[in-house]
Motif scaffolding. Sequence first.
Motif, PDB file in Angstrom:
ATOM      1  N   UNK A 140      10.090  53.396 -19.716  1.00  0.00           N
ATOM      2  CA  UNK A 140       9.365  52.565 -20.679  1.00  0.00           C
ATOM      3  C   UNK A 140       9.080  53.364 -21.943  1.00  0.00           C
ATOM      4  N   UNK A 157       1.956  44.256 -20.173  1.00  0.00           N
ATOM      5  CA  UNK A 157       2.391  45.370 -21.012  1.00  0.00           C
ATOM      6  C   UNK A 157       2.402  44.954 -22.485  1.00  0.00           C
ATOM      7  N   UNK A 192       8.413  52.507 -31.564  1.00  0.00           N
ATOM      8  CA  UNK A 192       7.091  51.918 -31.398  1.00  0.00           C
ATOM      9  C   UNK A 192       6.019  52.914 -30.994  1.00  0.00           C
ATOM     10  N   UNK A 193       6.410  54.164 -30.751  1.00  0.00           N
ATOM     11  CA  UNK A 193       5.426  55.142 -30.291  1.00  0.00           C
ATOM     12  C   UNK A 193       4.691  55.712 -31.495  1.00  0.00           C
ATOM     13  N   UNK A 241       0.704  46.678 -25.699  1.00  0.00           N
ATOM     14  CA  UNK A 241       1.619  47.473 -26.497  1.00  0.00           C
ATOM     15  C   UNK A 241       2.205  46.637 -27.626  1.00  0.00           C
ATOM     16  N   UNK A 242       2.286  47.099 -28.795  1.00  0.00           N
ATOM     17  CA  UNK A 242       1.937  48.456 -29.244  1.00  0.00           C
ATOM     18  C   UNK A 242       0.433  48.645 -29.453  1.00  0.00           C
ATOM     19  N   UNK A 259      -3.716  59.177   0.213  1.00  0.00           N
ATOM     20  CA  UNK A 259      -2.666  58.410   0.893  1.00  0.00           C
ATOM     21  C   UNK A 259      -1.642  59.356   1.504  1.00  0.00           C
ATOM     22  N   UNK A 312      -2.927  53.581   4.330  1.00  0.00           N
ATOM     23  CA  UNK A 312      -1.815  54.311   4.928  1.00  0.00           C
ATOM     24  C   UNK A 312      -1.586  53.843   6.353  1.00  0.00           C
ATOM     25  N   UNK A 368      -7.718  54.815   0.977  1.00  0.00           N
ATOM     26  CA  UNK A 368      -6.296  55.073   1.234  1.00  0.00           C
ATOM     27  C   UNK A 368      -5.951  55.388   2.683  1.00  0.00           C
ATOM     28  N   UNK A 369      -6.783  56.115   3.436  1.00  0.00           N
ATOM     29  CA  UNK A 369      -6.409  56.288   4.846  1.00  0.00           C
ATOM     30  C   UNK A 369      -6.193  54.960   5.557  1.00  0.00           C
ATOM     31  N   UNK A 401      -1.336  57.366 -31.420  1.00  0.00           N
ATOM     32  CA  UNK A 401      -2.380  57.015 -30.438  1.00  0.00           C
ATOM     33  C   UNK A 401      -1.817  56.890 -29.036  1.00  0.00           C
ATOM     34  N   UNK A 402      -0.496  56.869 -28.908  1.00  0.00           N
ATOM     35  CA  UNK A 402       0.089  56.777 -27.579  1.00  0.00           C
ATOM     36  C   UNK A 402       0.315  58.137 -26.934  1.00  0.00           C
ATOM     37  N   UNK A 430      -6.025  61.036  -7.176  1.00  0.00           N
ATOM     38  CA  UNK A 430      -6.918  61.325  -6.054  1.00  0.00           C
ATOM     39  C   UNK A 430      -6.616  60.382  -4.890  1.00  0.00           C
ATOM     40  N   UNK A 431      -6.574  59.088  -5.245  1.00  0.00           N
ATOM     41  CA  UNK A 431      -6.208  58.100  -4.238  1.00  0.00           C
ATOM     42  C   UNK A 431      -4.878  58.428  -3.601  1.00  0.00           C
ATOM     43  N   UNK A 467     -12.422  55.570  -3.553  1.00  0.00           N
ATOM     44  CA  UNK A 467     -11.158  56.159  -3.982  1.00  0.00           C
ATOM     45  C   UNK A 467     -10.636  57.156  -2.954  1.00  0.00           C
ATOM     46  N   UNK A 468     -11.540  57.879  -2.312  1.00  0.00           N
ATOM     47  CA  UNK A 468     -11.092  58.880  -1.356  1.00  0.00           C
ATOM     48  C   UNK A 468     -10.763  58.300   0.008  1.00  0.00           C
ATOM     49  N   UNK A 511      10.497  52.569 -25.645  1.00  0.00           N
ATOM     50  CA  UNK A 511       9.529  52.308 -26.708  1.00  0.00           C
ATOM     51  C   UNK A 511       9.705  53.294 -27.843  1.00  0.00           C
ATOM     52  N   UNK A 544      -9.393  49.839  -4.860  1.00  0.00           N
ATOM     53  CA  UNK A 544      -9.173  51.167  -5.424  1.00  0.00           C
ATOM     54  C   UNK A 544      -9.103  51.113  -6.943  1.00  0.00           C
TER      55      UNK A 544
END
Lengths: 279, 566, 170
Positions: free
Chosen positions: C125, A57, C134-135, A61-62, C6, B238, B234-235, C138-139, C1-2, B230-231, C129, B192
């Motif tokens: 977070x 992180x 700090x923001x 950041x920043x 799941x 899971x 996950x199965x 661009x954030x 999507x992932x 990506x699709x 921040x 992933x």
Amino acid sequence: MDTEHADHAEGVELPTPTPWPMLSALGIMLIAGGFVTSFVVALVGILLGLIGGIGWFRELFPVPNHELVPYTEPAKRAAPIKVSPRRISHLALGAGGHRAYYPLRVHRYSSGITGGLAGGAAMAVLAMLYGLIFQHSIWYPINLLAAAGLPTMESANVAMLNEFHLSAFIIAVLSHGVLSILVGMLYTVLLPMLPARYEWFWGGIIIPLIWTAMLFPMFDIVNPALAAHVNWFWFIVCQISFGLVGGYVVFKSQKVETMQTWSLAARMGVHAMETEEDR
Amino acid sequence: MANPTSSLKEVGTELAPAPPGREHGTLTAWIQDLIFTVDHKKLGLMYVGMAWLFFIPAGILASLIRTQIAVPNNHVLGPEAFNQAITMHGTAMIFFFAMPMVFGLANYIVPLQIGARDMAFPRLNAFSFWTTFFGACFLFLSYIFGPGLYGMGAAPDASWFALAPLTSKAFSPGNNIDFWSLGLLISGVGSVTGAVNVMVTIFCYRCKGLTLYRMPLFTWMVLVTMFLVVMFLPPLSAAQIMLVLERFFGAKFFEAQAGGSAVLWQHFFWIFGHPEVYILVLPAFGVISEVVPVFSRKPIFGYPMMVAASVMIGFISAGVWAHHMFTIGMDSFSVTFFAFATLVISIPTGIKIFNWLATMFGGKIRMEIPMLFCIAFLFQFLIAGLTGVMLGVAPFDWQLNDSYFVIAHFHYVIVGGIVFAVFAGFYYWYPKAVGRMLDHRLGLWHFWIFTAGFHLTFDPQHFLGFLGMPRRIYTYQEGRGWEFLNMLSTIGAFLQGVGAIIFIINMIYAARKGKIAGDDPWDAWTLEWITSSPPPEYNFEQLPEVRSRRPLWDLKHPEDPDWRFE
Amino acid sequence: MTESALFTIFVVAYLFYIGKSLNPPYPREVLEFPWLGSFFLFSSSATVVVAEHRLKKGERGGFHLWWGITMALGAAFLIYTATEWYHLIYHDGLTLSTNLFGSTFYSLVGLHASHVLVGLVLLGIILVASLTGNIKDRHHEHIEMISWYWHFVDGIWAVVVTVVYIIGMQ
Ligand code: HEM
Ligand SMILES: [Cu+2]
């Protein structure tokens, strides 16, 4: 993120190498390791994962950390692409050589039907001739052919095969007729593709030989009775007679133009009337 | 065996000099560089190095398996060791050879092909690699740490798809199954995140003028692949989470006594499992689509069709999973549906094969090693697809399911197809990554010995399947007519091993002594060949600009550029 | 999507096993419709929008306030879930290993709760921040992504409620 790869006069800005992602991954593995060993391992894993995550992180950041990678010395850079001395020639429609050839005129499919029927008739006549001469009955080959679909015929002896059976006759005529028509139609497609020199030879003799060869191993399964009784020499003669007669009929038929040269609109039938009138 | 790989990794680092400001040359500096790097090219090579690293134990396991069943009543491996061997072989080959290979190629080639400086998220890229790598290590640690049923270390032994209820505590005490599920969970995270990274890169970092419609086919197919990852990963994750919950916290997902269903596990696994095979094969298609045109000196035939077919494969592959389950007793509607879908999926695959053939047709074919592998690929993949269609016909499958015919089918796909394409890709891109050419003579030896070994191994297995030999048996009795074919198959396996060793020797030899490649040894057309070999850390001094599908052709033939025809 | 994929699998598992538990407790006996929890979570989706709005207008104070409220609502949701589970475990004797319902219920709801937790950490977070100044502009993109994630978690909750508390209780 686009700022990550800014160009400068003396080099390119790229992300600074960093060990935190690797440390986080190690942490994750150790957490999993905790399941199979002891929870102490998992604790270490959580700790490492946290350190890794925080480090990561702070990397971003920043502002994402960068360093300037100078351009390599000119000698090591890629040479500019040279113009190729080769000249390019394009294939033209209708010109010889590779693939600029479409079948512009083809035989009608209907000629395949007549050709197939004619060939089938010639074949049937020859086969019955064979039956008459060698087995003294024109019904013999017909019954054999029908044996593919008639269980009773499979175990029949020669005497039975020489008699007339209505059901066998119908089956034989139907299957022979359908097959003949299908093969005949195949001929309309195949013939224009054969070598132009001895068309009769390829279409009349070689193709029937090929399909006889393909039938040969299948007979035992499809029609054991026929396999047991068949006289291969006459069988081949019959096939070739089909090829010669059927091929001849197809070959002599009028060729018609294909749609290959038509415009898309004409092909879809939008302008069909116009083109008819144009001719 | 460890030596070749470690030097292989050295190969990987040789080509990218450590960034200035940090000492280099020493071993510690090298390791430090590996750990710190966020460069897509180095990570790509690390993926590839990892793939070969795990190829070796998995390959040794394969030869052990083949040795065990070479003759009847053999006892080289006991039944337990045999089950572990097949499980580890399958899992390692799919997840830790083929997958890292896919990601390695994608990592290395895609940014170069689309004219980008790096991946979209370079640090995430490093994370993906390391999770994949640690997942693999985790799995193999089971040989040491898995206090299984049998006293000392025990690897997972429930086959690569870990069938329930074999995996329940009652049948698999100890921890070996957990090594399987946790190891794959960890590497699944890496896959992933890696896939998301590649997708974002392709969508957002293409250079100027490189529209989707001009994108090289390898990149296109990688894109579809990453969608599938990506699709459909996950199965699996899971299902594995459920398995972990079940084994550690007593949850009841797959336990029949509590009303759970073992069939559900199979569904979950194969919902992932079939798309997975396309995840592996689509990049292979991509390699073929790059190599065939370059060595036929013609642009690819039917580019839009190729793209459409890939996308179609992506979609349809989601709906065929139950063809792995025809024998568990589905209702006739499902059987019909999945059989039909399986047959349908062979249509886009066929389109591709025809397009490659049409590309070669009338071309001026150069029989370099990559092309040889491609041609062999075409033959072998065709047969593999045909046996696949045969298995897709449910009644046929009832007969041959779980027999050596299935083994033959998917090894034809995976070895005859994917591994051959990987070899083609290696001979093609190695000069770019290392700056030196792989040796042609050694390449010929490699090609012919490996091809002969491949056919000797897997052709007889089709017949073994017809003769009724089930898969996953650790030994068999004499007099069933299986002896001869099994012997042949084992000999073939060792021949493949010889071929692979020649390949490794070739890579080491070429890295030191190979012919200097130059920027563009194959006279190719895509952007990776515009930069130096090996490319500098920033890939391109100036980001290129593209006006057609073959940007380098346009530069080489300004009198007749492609964009005139697009 | 992932994440959707799941969740889909866990939802399918839940649906597949509805009514297949062999021993009590059954959902109808022990579950209550989570009015309060749903209220917390759904309203937090609204507050995060307000917070974003304030940020765009450059009102840092308003942004902090609404962002903080969002976090509080998220935390309240988690506390609600925790009490619900506490009740289920110690009062009704339903645990992960009791029956199929227990397994699928805790895994699905737990998966969702863990996503809420991750969301809370992300929100936190940003809040820290921002409070430390700090923001920068661009954030804003990242903040937008986080609020999208929050909406996504919300949407999943709608599915979970439908499956677990409506379909599952019939
Ligand atoms: C032309 C397209 C294909 C069709 C129609 C097809 C069909 C099938 C069928 C029906 C099975 C089930 C056999 C059984 O277990 O009884 C099967 C198994 C398998 N196929 Fe394919 N397949 C095709 C392509 C592929 C590809 C491209 C791959 C890999 C990249 C692949 C890999 C596998 C694997 C790994 C198995 C074995 C599963 C097991 O362990 O039982 N197939 N295939
Ligand atoms: Cu499949």
